[in-house]
Design a protein around this motif. Structure first.
Motif, short mmCIF file in Angstrom:
data_model
loop_
_atom_site.label_atom_id
_atom_site.label_comp_id
_atom_site.label_asym_id
_atom_site.label_seq_id
_atom_site.Cartn_x
_atom_site.Cartn_y
_atom_site.Cartn_z
N PHE A 347 0.91 -1.19 -0.07
CA PHE A 347 0.23 -0.14 -0.08
C PHE A 347 0.76 1.32 0.03
N THR A 348 0.53 2.40 -0.61
CA THR A 348 0.96 3.66 -0.21
C THR A 348 0.18 4.23 0.84
N ASP A 351 -3.59 4.89 -0.31
CA ASP A 351 -4.32 3.62 -0.57
C ASP A 351 -4.71 3.19 0.79
N TYR A 352 -3.97 3.15 1.60
CA TYR A 352 -4.28 2.19 3.09
C TYR A 352 -5.14 3.11 3.82
N THR A 354 -7.74 5.04 2.22
CA THR A 354 -8.96 4.57 1.65
C THR A 354 -9.46 3.16 2.08
N LEU A 355 -8.54 2.25 2.26
CA LEU A 355 -8.91 1.07 2.96
C LEU A 355 -9.43 1.00 4.15
#
Length: 488
Positions: A347-348, A351-352, A354-355
């Motif tokens: 992950f960036t 991105d993390y 958003t997760l």
């Protein structure tokens, strides 16, 4: 139907069950702290591994060191050490029976049964989930506190330790005296550098008894660092009712989100189960994964917890559905936390984030805001304060983190904004409520908690931001304060 080995074939067909012969299992791990997280995480990974027909000599023997742990022992032994784990996805629930644990050591005041089990040759790993506050760390120094009364007692009476660390020292000594190699000690708690923290606690406890033996522990015992992740709500009547809806009579079922992650250093001199075959990541970059998870997820929980509580949210998904709380989370994370987090292969930081926003918003999990507010005095210094310190050092904004801290202070006052009392929700609740009352007129007193704020306790910039937010919250309310932050 009560859970029993001989009744598994009669369970509701919707329930997955162990796909292996439990009678063929033998213990290789002693795990201390049989709470919900362990049973939804480590035990599930092992259950998956055993189903592949692998490593059946690595089953779990449960253990505890506190008198209340005996209740969990009684409950699990009454159902052959089986656990109900129900995954909660937005589109449905997936119940399964976990059979990775084969026994639970008797809980005794002197921990003699636990010491004996850890000293057995079959025990090659001792793992722990004893909560973030269970490692006797002095937040002012960030190091192990050998002056804590529990640790002092273990130093004075090593033959009858009251802590898990004293018990580990006694078991390691027994193994050395018997010519056995030491077991690996593996923390599964959400603490930065949890392996190093555990090593310091074990060696620090031993040093009060025998400095030479403490040096032997540091030189010979492995303490791998690891990062663990799975949102696992507390068990209440709702969770028991959910288990009952599948025909299960289980007083201690576990519910959890579908997502899980485990990242470990591969430092197991006495061997380990082949967990990489069931999704565990072994890497020398544990600290980067750990920093991402602790800062973004655990820090994110704190951000939505106190804001959500004061705005009347009951569950995490309620908080994420509240436009102010979700926007507060995203702005603080994006501008004040993500700049201090490194990317990992998976992950960036963006991105993390958003997760975890999606995970927090899962409507099936029903993770209570009260659980997320629990134990702020131990969680804030681990999950929030490090981001504040990084921001101050880098000269980047910490305005939203100061607001988060002010919201925690307002929550700790002990009433919601409508005057309704907040039930005690911290080991230090009485002291916190008294201090929050004083801080209403003297905000600097709250920041005087060196055990929480450490190096930033005396920072004038942060003190000014915190004081402004706290006064605004008391004058106009949490909602107004959050709106002003978002509009800035």
């Amino acid at each position: 139907m009560k859970l029993q080995d001989d009744r598994l074939d009669a369970l509701d067909p919707r329930i997955a069950r162990p796909a292996y012969d439990r009678a063929a299992l033998s213990h290789g791990i002693v795990h201390v702290g049989l709470g919900n997280f362990h049973r939804a995480h480590q035990a599930v990974y092992l259950d998956d591994l055993f189903a592949l027909g692998l490593d059946h000599d690595w089953a779990i023997c449960g253990a505890g060191v506190r008198a209340p742990d005996a209740k969990m022992r009684d409950a699990l032994r009454a159902q052959d050490c089986l656990s109900t784990v129900i995954e909660l996805a937005a589109d449905g629930t997936s119940p399964r029976i976990i059979g990775a644990m084969v026994d639970f050591v008797e809980v005794a005041p002197d921990n003699a049964p636990l010491i004996a089990k850890m000293a057995e040759p079959a025990t090659r790993i001792v793992s722990l989930t004893v909560t973030e506050g269970g490692y006797y760390v002095d937040a002012t120094t960030g190091t192990f506190d050998p002056t804590h009364p529990d640790i002092v007692a273990d130093g004075a009476a090593p033959e009858a330790p009251r802590t898990v660390f004293g018990a580990i020292v006694a078991a390691l000594r027994a193994r050395r005296d018997a010519g056995l190699a030491p077991f690996t000690v593996m923390s599964c708690d959400n603490i930065p550098g949890n392996g190093h923290v555990t090593r310091d606690a074990v060696a620090g406890t031993a040093r009060l008894q025998d400095p030479e033996f403490a040096d032997w522990i540091v030189a010979n015992v492995a303490f791998p660092n690891g990062m663990v992740d799975r949102i696992t709500p507390a068990t209440g009547d709702g969770e028991r009712a959910l288990a009952a809806s599948f025909g299960l009579e289980d007083p201690v079922p576990v519910t959890c989100e579908p997502f899980r992650q485990w990242v470990l250093e591969d430092n197991f001199p006495q061997g380990r189960p082949a967990l990489e075959k069931v999704g565990v990541t072994f890497t020398d970059r544990v600290h980067d994964y750990e920093r991402m998870k602790i800062r973004i997820l655990n820090g994110g929980h704190a951000i939505i917890a106190y804001a959500g509580a004061l705005l009347g949210c009951e569950f995490a998904d309620d908080a994420m559905a509240h436009p102010l709380v979700s926007a507060f989370l995203r702005k603080v994370e994006t501008t004040e936390i993500l700049p201090h987090v490194h990317a990992v292969p998976d992950f960036t930081p963006a991105d993390y984030l958003t997760l975890i926003e999606g995970r927090f918003a899962n409507p099936a999990v029903k993770d209570t805001i009260r659980r997320l507010c629990l134990d702020g005095s131990n969680r804030q210094p681990k999950f929030i304060v490090p981001s504040i310190a990084d921001g101050l050092r880098a000269g980047v904004p910490v305005t939203g983190l100061a607001l988060e801290s002010a919201l925690w202070c307002r929550y700790a006052f002990g009433t919601f904004e409508d005057g309704t009392a907040i039930a005690p929700n911290d080991p230090n609740w009485d002291a916190l409520t008294a201090l929050a009352a004083e801080a209403k007129d003297q905000p600097e007193l709250w920041l005087g908690q060196r055990a929480v704020y450490g190096e930033i306790a005396g920072n004038a910039e942060f003190a000014g931001l915190f004081a402004d937010w706290l006064r605004l919250i008391w004058a106009e309310g949490a909602e107004a304060a959050i709106k002003i932050y978002l509009d800035a």
